[in-house]
Every structure is written in structure tokens, then in C-alpha cells.
Scaffold this motif. Structure first.
Motif, PDB file in Angstrom:
ATOM      1  N   GLU A  67       0.816  -1.213   0.000  1.00 39.26           N
ATOM      2  CA  GLU A  67       0.000   0.000   0.000  1.00 39.26           C
ATOM      3  C   GLU A  67       0.851   1.265   0.000  1.00 39.26           C
ATOM      4  N   HIS A  68       2.102   1.169   0.431  1.00 37.55           N
ATOM      5  CA  HIS A  68       2.943   2.352   0.589  1.00 37.55           C
ATOM      6  C   HIS A  68       4.042   2.367  -0.464  1.00 37.55           C
ATOM      7  N   GLN A  69       4.318   3.548  -1.004  1.00 41.94           N
ATOM      8  CA  GLN A  69       5.346   3.666  -2.023  1.00 41.94           C
ATOM      9  C   GLN A  69       6.740   3.700  -1.420  1.00 41.94           C
ATOM     10  N   GLN A  70       6.862   4.213  -0.210  1.00 41.67           N
ATOM     11  CA  GLN A  70       8.187   4.345   0.384  1.00 41.67           C
ATOM     12  C   GLN A  70       8.135   3.991   1.862  1.00 41.67           C
ATOM     13  N   LEU A  71       9.298   3.781   2.421  1.00 42.41           N
ATOM     14  CA  LEU A  71       9.404   3.502   3.849  1.00 42.41           C
ATOM     15  C   LEU A  71       9.230   4.782   4.644  1.00 42.41           C
ATOM     16  N   THR A  72       8.941   4.626   5.907  1.00 42.90           N
ATOM     17  CA  THR A  72       8.925   5.784   6.791  1.00 42.90           C
ATOM     18  C   THR A  72      10.353   6.301   6.926  1.00 42.90           C
ATOM     19  N   PRO A  73      10.555   7.561   7.312  1.00 42.79           N
ATOM     20  CA  PRO A  73      11.918   8.088   7.396  1.00 42.79           C
ATOM     21  C   PRO A  73      12.810   7.316   8.370  1.00 42.79           C
ATOM     22  N   ALA A  74      12.258   6.778   9.437  1.00 40.07           N
ATOM     23  CA  ALA A  74      13.028   5.976  10.387  1.00 40.07           C
ATOM     24  C   ALA A  74      12.337   4.626  10.548  1.00 40.07           C
ATOM     25  N   PHE A  75      13.128   3.584  10.648  1.00 38.20           N
ATOM     26  CA  PHE A  75      12.565   2.238  10.786  1.00 38.20           C
ATOM     27  C   PHE A  75      13.528   1.383  11.588  1.00 38.20           C
ATOM     28  N   GLY A  76      13.043   0.271  12.090  1.00 38.11           N
ATOM     29  CA  GLY A  76      13.846  -0.603  12.917  1.00 38.11           C
ATOM     30  C   GLY A  76      14.803  -1.456  12.103  1.00 38.11           C
ATOM     31  N   THR A  77      15.993  -1.665  12.645  1.00 36.47           N
ATOM     32  CA  THR A  77      16.992  -2.495  11.976  1.00 36.47           C
ATOM     33  C   THR A  77      17.552  -3.555  12.913  1.00 36.47           C
ATOM     34  N   SER A  78      16.920  -3.780  14.051  1.00 33.92           N
ATOM     35  CA  SER A  78      17.494  -4.688  15.047  1.00 33.92           C
ATOM     36  C   SER A  78      17.367  -6.150  14.649  1.00 33.92           C
ATOM     37  N   ALA A  79      16.390  -6.482  13.846  1.00 35.57           N
ATOM     38  CA  ALA A  79      16.181  -7.883  13.480  1.00 35.57           C
ATOM     39  C   ALA A  79      16.052  -8.004  11.961  1.00 35.57           C
ATOM     40  N   PRO A  80      17.169  -8.054  11.257  1.00 36.16           N
ATOM     41  CA  PRO A  80      17.075  -8.185   9.803  1.00 36.16           C
ATOM     42  C   PRO A  80      16.522  -9.550   9.421  1.00 36.16           C
ATOM     43  N   PRO A  81      15.798  -9.642   8.315  1.00 31.00           N
ATOM     44  CA  PRO A  81      15.227 -10.929   7.919  1.00 31.00           C
ATOM     45  C   PRO A  81      16.332 -11.920   7.559  1.00 31.00           C
ATOM     46  N   LYS A  82      16.170 -13.159   8.023  1.00 30.47           N
ATOM     47  CA  LYS A  82      17.196 -14.164   7.766  1.00 30.47           C
ATOM     48  C   LYS A  82      16.548 -15.530   7.591  1.00 30.47           C
ATOM     49  N   LEU A  83      17.169 -16.373   6.820  1.00 30.14           N
ATOM     50  CA  LEU A  83      16.795 -17.769   6.603  1.00 30.14           C
ATOM     51  C   LEU A  83      15.343 -17.890   6.126  1.00 30.14           C
ATOM     52  N   LEU A  84      14.686 -18.963   6.536  1.00 29.79           N
ATOM     53  CA  LEU A  84      13.324 -19.237   6.067  1.00 29.79           C
ATOM     54  C   LEU A  84      12.319 -18.218   6.601  1.00 29.79           C
ATOM     55  N   SER A  85      12.478 -17.808   7.866  1.00 30.51           N
ATOM     56  CA  SER A  85      11.529 -16.834   8.429  1.00 30.51           C
ATOM     57  C   SER A  85      11.609 -15.505   7.681  1.00 30.51           C
ATOM     58  N   GLY A  86      12.800 -15.082   7.293  1.00 30.65           N
ATOM     59  CA  GLY A  86      12.945 -13.851   6.521  1.00 30.65           C
ATOM     60  C   GLY A  86      12.304 -13.956   5.156  1.00 30.65           C
ATOM     61  N   ALA A  87      12.454 -15.126   4.520  1.00 34.80           N
ATOM     62  CA  ALA A  87      11.821 -15.332   3.212  1.00 34.80           C
ATOM     63  C   ALA A  87      10.299 -15.300   3.344  1.00 34.80           C
ATOM     64  N   MET A  88       9.776 -15.858   4.437  1.00 36.49           N
ATOM     65  CA  MET A  88       8.327 -15.837   4.661  1.00 36.49           C
ATOM     66  C   MET A  88       7.831 -14.411   4.852  1.00 36.49           C
ATOM     67  N   ARG A  89       8.565 -13.613   5.616  1.00 36.81           N
ATOM     68  CA  ARG A  89       8.162 -12.220   5.843  1.00 36.81           C
ATOM     69  C   ARG A  89       8.187 -11.425   4.543  1.00 36.81           C
ATOM     70  N   LYS A  90       9.249 -11.608   3.758  1.00 36.59           N
ATOM     71  CA  LYS A  90       9.338 -10.901   2.486  1.00 36.59           C
ATOM     72  C   LYS A  90       8.184 -11.283   1.562  1.00 36.59           C
TER      73      LYS A  90
END
Length: 191
Positions: A67-90
Motif C-alpha cells: 500500500e505504501h510507495q516508500q518507507l517511513t523516514p526511520a525504521f527498525g533495523t534490530s532484526a534483519p530478515p534471515k533464513l526461512l523466516s525472513g523469506a516468509m516475511r518478504k
């Protein structure tokens, strides 16, 4: 008043409401409202020193709603997507709108998969997870363990017999599956 298909009666006038409800319309006159100066639209009076804040740099492609064209100016980076769970989120963000249940169900499933990935990663470390101590079961044992559990109308007493099954069950199943696989590998290696 029950809902009916026909249109309700006429709307009462301000004078009728004022006569029927004490204090109705007390804030109609702008002189009686202390917030009136703040209700005026004056962009120069906000005190903001920027039109749009500078953007946080993206170190990797972030998940963003369709729904959104761009990210908010600030966003969280503490948990980058990784492995199978990251692929599911993407996949959830790329394929489904935030208004769809499938989006949220996939994200919930990705959280569970991430928990299992973390459990499996802990076995490779020097300090693997300990499900008994991490569940807080030793907090239930001690002084007044019985009296705090019964006679207090606690809601969790009804399902307390399930707690060991929920905590230890997956670990026992995983251990049993590993034992079966090990036995089959040993049996094949002897042939």
C-alpha cells in the motif's frame, strides 16, 4: 432505539437540544473555547524546522507494505530478515495487502519459524537453550507453591496439566526424531 429500515425522524435544532440537554452547545462560540488559536491552520506556527525529515539509509532491502510507495523516514533495523523466516516475511509483504488475513498469518508463522531457527542456532553455540529454566517452572516451586496455586480462583489452574506437554513436548518429539534418524543411519552403515 432499535434499528429500522425507514429513515429516522428529523434532526432536532440547536435550540431544542439546548433546552433538553443542560450545557449542550457550550463550546459553539469560539470565544468560549480556549483551544481556538491552535485550531487555525498555520504551517508557519508549528515550529518545525524541516518539511520532511532526512531518510535513514537502507542497508538491505526492507519489507514494505504494497500500500505504501516508500518507507517511513526511520525504521527498525534490530532484526534483519534471515533464513526461512525472513523469506516468509518478504513473501507476506510482497504478495499480500496489510488488510488481508493471509499477510498477518504468514507473519505469525514466520515468528514461530524464527523461534525454531533460534533454538536450532543455540545448539551450535556453547550455551544451548534450556527449556526447563527458561519456562519459569522453577518459579512455581518454592515457598507457598501449593497455596498460591489453589484456592485463589486462578484461571491457569484449569490448563496447568498442559504446561509440561507444551514446553517439553516439542523437545521430546525433536529428540525422538533425531534418535530415529540416527538409528536408521547406523543400520544403513552396518549393511
Amino acid at each position: 432505539m432499535p434499528y429500522r429500515a425507514e429513515k429516522p425522524g428529523t434532526r432536532p435544532s440547536s435550540e431544542e437540544l439546548r433546552a433538553r440537554i443542560p450545557g449542550w452547545g457550550a463550546d459553539l462560540d469560539p470565544k468560549d473555547r480556549p483551544a481556538v488559536p491552535r485550531e487555525r491552520f498555520d504551517p508557519g506556527a508549528s515550529g518545525a524546522h524541516w518539511d520532511f525529515p532526512e531518510r535513514q539509509p537502507e542497508k538491505w532491502p526492507r519489507e514494505r507494505s504494497i500500500e505504501h510507495q516508500q518507507l517511513t523516514p526511520a525504521f527498525g533495523t534490530s532484526a534483519p530478515p534471515k533464513l526461512l523466516s525472513g523469506a516468509m516475511r518478504k513473501y507476506a509483504y510482497r504478495r499480500f495487502s496489510e488488510g488481508r488475513a493471509a499477510h498477518w498469518l504468514i507473519l505469525l508463522a514466520a515468528d514461530r519459524v524464527d523461534a525454531w531457527e533460534s533454538h536450532l542456532r543455540s545448539f551450535a553455540s556453547l550455551r544451548p537453550d534450556n527449556p526447563v529454566t527458561e519456562s519459569g517452572v522453577f518459579g512455581e516451586i518454592g515457598s507457598k507453591a501449593f497455596s498460591s496455586r489453589f484456592g485463589r480462583n486462578r484461571a491457569d489452574v484449569k490448563h496447568q496439566w498442559l504446561d509440561p506437554v507444551i514446553v517439553a513436548g516439542p523437545w521430546l518429539l525433536a529428540g525422538g526424531a533425531a534418535a530415529v534418524v540416527a538409528l536408521r543411519v547406523l543400520a544403513k552403515s552396518r549393511k
